[in-house]
Design an enzyme around this catalytic site. Structure first.
Site, PDB file in Angstrom:
ATOM      1  N   LYS A  28      -2.112   6.798   0.957  1.00 46.11           N
ATOM      2  CA  LYS A  28      -0.826   7.732   1.401  1.00 46.11           C
ATOM      3  C   LYS A  28      -1.554   9.226   1.234  1.00 46.11           C
ATOM      4  O   LYS A  28      -1.313   9.820   2.256  1.00 46.11           O
ATOM      5  CB  LYS A  28       0.321   7.782   0.429  1.00 46.11           C
ATOM      6  CG  LYS A  28       1.526   8.400   0.984  1.00 46.11           C
ATOM      7  CD  LYS A  28       2.815   7.878   0.467  1.00 46.11           C
ATOM      8  CE  LYS A  28       3.275   7.620  -0.952  1.00 46.11           C
ATOM      9  NZ  LYS A  28       4.532   8.725  -1.134  1.00 46.11           N
ATOM     10  N   ARG A 129      13.768  18.020  -6.320  1.00 45.75           N
ATOM     11  CA  ARG A 129      12.418  18.321  -6.659  1.00 45.75           C
ATOM     12  C   ARG A 129      11.829  19.722  -6.678  1.00 45.75           C
ATOM     13  O   ARG A 129      12.267  20.356  -5.901  1.00 45.75           O
ATOM     14  CB  ARG A 129      11.394  17.389  -6.052  1.00 45.75           C
ATOM     15  CG  ARG A 129      11.607  15.867  -6.351  1.00 45.75           C
ATOM     16  CD  ARG A 129      10.854  15.009  -5.535  1.00 45.75           C
ATOM     17  NE  ARG A 129       9.552  14.902  -5.996  1.00 45.75           N
ATOM     18  CZ  ARG A 129       8.603  13.996  -5.427  1.00 45.75           C
ATOM     19  NH1 ARG A 129       8.937  13.419  -4.410  1.00 45.75           N
ATOM     20  NH2 ARG A 129       7.266  14.151  -5.867  1.00 45.75           N
ATOM     21  N   ASP A 328       0.491   8.329 -10.494  1.00 44.34           N
ATOM     22  CA  ASP A 328       1.492   7.243  -9.892  1.00 44.34           C
ATOM     23  C   ASP A 328       1.537   5.739 -10.259  1.00 44.34           C
ATOM     24  O   ASP A 328       2.503   4.968  -9.792  1.00 44.34           O
ATOM     25  CB  ASP A 328       1.192   7.228  -8.512  1.00 44.34           C
ATOM     26  CG  ASP A 328       1.783   8.573  -7.566  1.00 44.34           C
ATOM     27  OD1 ASP A 328       2.827   9.088  -8.160  1.00 44.34           O
ATOM     28  OD2 ASP A 328       1.020   9.016  -6.693  1.00 44.34           O
ATOM     29  N   ARG A 359      10.741   9.575 -13.901  1.00 45.50           N
ATOM     30  CA  ARG A 359       9.998   8.282 -13.660  1.00 45.50           C
ATOM     31  C   ARG A 359       9.658   7.777 -15.383  1.00 45.50           C
ATOM     32  O   ARG A 359       9.667   6.788 -15.631  1.00 45.50           O
ATOM     33  CB  ARG A 359       8.619   8.183 -13.220  1.00 45.50           C
ATOM     34  CG  ARG A 359       8.995   8.168 -11.550  1.00 45.50           C
ATOM     35  CD  ARG A 359       7.575   7.874 -10.883  1.00 45.50           C
ATOM     36  NE  ARG A 359       8.016   7.632  -9.389  1.00 45.50           N
ATOM     37  CZ  ARG A 359       6.807   7.831  -8.662  1.00 45.50           C
ATOM     38  NH1 ARG A 359       5.647   8.353  -8.886  1.00 45.50           N
ATOM     39  NH2 ARG A 359       7.085   7.559  -7.254  1.00 45.50           N
ATOM     40  N   ARG A 402       8.269   3.276  -6.235  1.00 44.99           N
ATOM     41  CA  ARG A 402       7.450   2.600  -7.313  1.00 44.99           C
ATOM     42  C   ARG A 402       8.354   2.039  -8.367  1.00 44.99           C
ATOM     43  O   ARG A 402       7.804   1.068  -8.821  1.00 44.99           O
ATOM     44  CB  ARG A 402       6.494   3.874  -7.799  1.00 44.99           C
ATOM     45  CG  ARG A 402       5.685   4.323  -6.873  1.00 44.99           C
ATOM     46  CD  ARG A 402       4.548   5.230  -7.140  1.00 44.99           C
ATOM     47  NE  ARG A 402       3.918   5.904  -6.199  1.00 44.99           N
ATOM     48  CZ  ARG A 402       3.034   5.584  -5.351  1.00 44.99           C
ATOM     49  NH1 ARG A 402       2.619   4.236  -5.259  1.00 44.99           N
ATOM     50  NH2 ARG A 402       2.661   6.176  -4.343  1.00 44.99           N
TER      51      ARG A 402
END
Length: 445
Positions: A28, A129, A328, A359, A402
């Protein structure tokens, strides 16, 4: 916005041994940069292996809106005819980046060095964000935020600098996105733009800038840092870009194969840039059987083939300085830690709080609802592995691809099925995830 309101729940069940060979989608990070640098170059850029997920498609649309010609010529094959450094045209409508923080933030840097005004927008997740730390250095270079949502969030209107100034900028956190935005803006500035980072972050932008013809020097800075100096106003030339398979996407079948007993799979052409292989290093420390072969280097980025076999894992301590090389991958690492014997401590995870979701909290919730003992202490995540996971939980994905994929990997090896509330957002990074996992033998329904 770019995404529909329809949800797609899915359940993963305990699976027999996974087997087969697969190539996960193109990286990506490289895909975004290939489109943006192709748009800033003169002449034609030919890209093979591009990730055709929604995030990258949205970046391609934005480059088209800024005046570049972006065309799909075959499966994962694209050409970009660029407008040159500082050559962007005034877009007629807001640039909608959907869920893509990378595309949005890098494009802000590129726009900051062009004498145009553009409005940046995205979906509800991207609108939440932080953008302030991206635009702060861009304003020092002469760009101006004309309008933004509360706290410098999207939608945000940025006026590029007519005469950009080169700056020396020390990044407040290890962030390839901040660094890249400053370097992309610095392309338009006369003289040398310098970025100093205390912890080295992903260096894809630096490698690709050099591939397109920019003059750039990287030097060590302190114990773990780097100083990057870019000479402004180069003529970037269109280039051929081969996009290697994304190690952040490879993480999911890789961990699944380690956790499902008897598994034996091969993943091909996975990028092995040392600033992206923190997860592989960690999984090997945990006892994971991961063999590397067929290494090669196309267009500046190394890649290799990996064979992964079912393994009994043990708990480890993951140092904070490893975070930038696997930021990530902590979600799926936490899943591996839950199946390991013993406690795994992951330190220094502040950056996980400002991703597509918080996350850090979401990872802890995902494990708790499936019977795993987990604790957050400051910015550290502590997972108590018992060698198995009870499962049986429903995981809230918070519009985060994710989280969805990590939870489904957990379900393939858990005692009871694991269900996720929505898999629609998996398309942003790994459109083929569910079919690929099924081809390898995963029970997803």
């Amino acid at each position: 916005m770019s995404h529909s309101d329809q949800t797609s729940p899915l359940e993963a069940r305990k699976s027999a041994a996974l087997s087969g060979t697969a190539r996960v989608p193109g990286d990506k990070s490289i895909s975004h940069r290939a489109l943006i640098l192709g748009a800033l170059a003169v002449g034609e850029t030919r890209i093979s292996g591009l990730l055709e997920g929604q995030d990258v498609i949205d970046t391609g649309k934005a480059m088209r809106a800024l005046g570049a010609r972006v065309e799909r010529t075959g499966e994962f094959a694209w050409t970009v005819r660029g407008v040159g450094v500082a050559g962007f045209a005034q877009p007629e409508a807001p640039l909608d980046f959907g869920n893509s923080g990378t595309g949005c933030r890098l494009a802000m840097g590129a726009v900051a060095g062009s004498p145009i005004t553009a409005t940046f927008d995205g979906d509800a997740s991207l609108r939440s964000r932080p953008m302030r730390r991206i635009v702060d250095p861009l304003e020092q270079m002469g760009a101006r935020v004309i309008q933004s949502h509360e706290g410098g969030r999207l939608p945000l209107t940025l006026q590029g600098a007519r005469d950009p100034l080169p700056i020396t900028y020390r990044t407040p956190v290890p962030s390839a996105q901040i660094k890249s935005a400053v370097l992309l803006a610095g392309l338009s500035a006369p003289g040398v733009t310098t970025v100093i980072e205390a912890e080295a972050s992903r260096d894809h932008t630096e490698l690709m800038l050099q591939h397109f013809g920019a003059t750039l020097v990287t030097e060590p800075e302190g114990a773990h840092g780097r100083k990057i100096s870019l000479t402004g106003q180069p003529e970037l030339r269109g280039a051929r870009v081969v996009v290697p398979a994304d190690p952040s996407s490879a993480a999911f079948p890789m961990v699944a194969a380690l956790l499902v007993p008897g598994s034996d799979i091969v993943l091909t052409e996975v990028m092995t840039n040392p600033l992206r292989t923190g997860l592989i290093t960690t999984l090997r420390e945990m006892g994971g059987a991961i063999e590397e072969s067929e290494t090669r280097d196309d267009t500046g980025e190394p890649m290799a083939q990996f064979r992964i076999r079912g393994s009994r894992l043990r708990g480890v301590e993951v140092p904070p300085e490893r975070a930038p090389s696997m930021i990530d991958e902590y979600l799926v690492l936490a899943v591996a830690a839950a199946f390991a014997e013993g406690t795994t401590v992951m330190r220094g995870l502040h950056e996980l709080r400002v991703k597509e979701s918080d996350r850090l909290e979401a990872t802890a919730d995902m494990l708790r609802v499936n019977g795993v003992k987990v604790e957050i202490v400051g910015d550290d995540l502590i997972v108590e592995g018992k060698g198995h996971v009870p499962g049986g939980g429903l995981v809230a994905t918070h519009m985060d691809h994710r989280i969805a994929m990590s939870a489904l990997v957990m379900g393939l090896a858990a005692d009871r099925p694991v269900k996720v509330d929505d898999t629609a957002f998996i398309a942003t990074s790994f459109p083929d995830f569910v079919p690929m996992m099924r081809r390898l033998g995963g029970e997803l329904a």
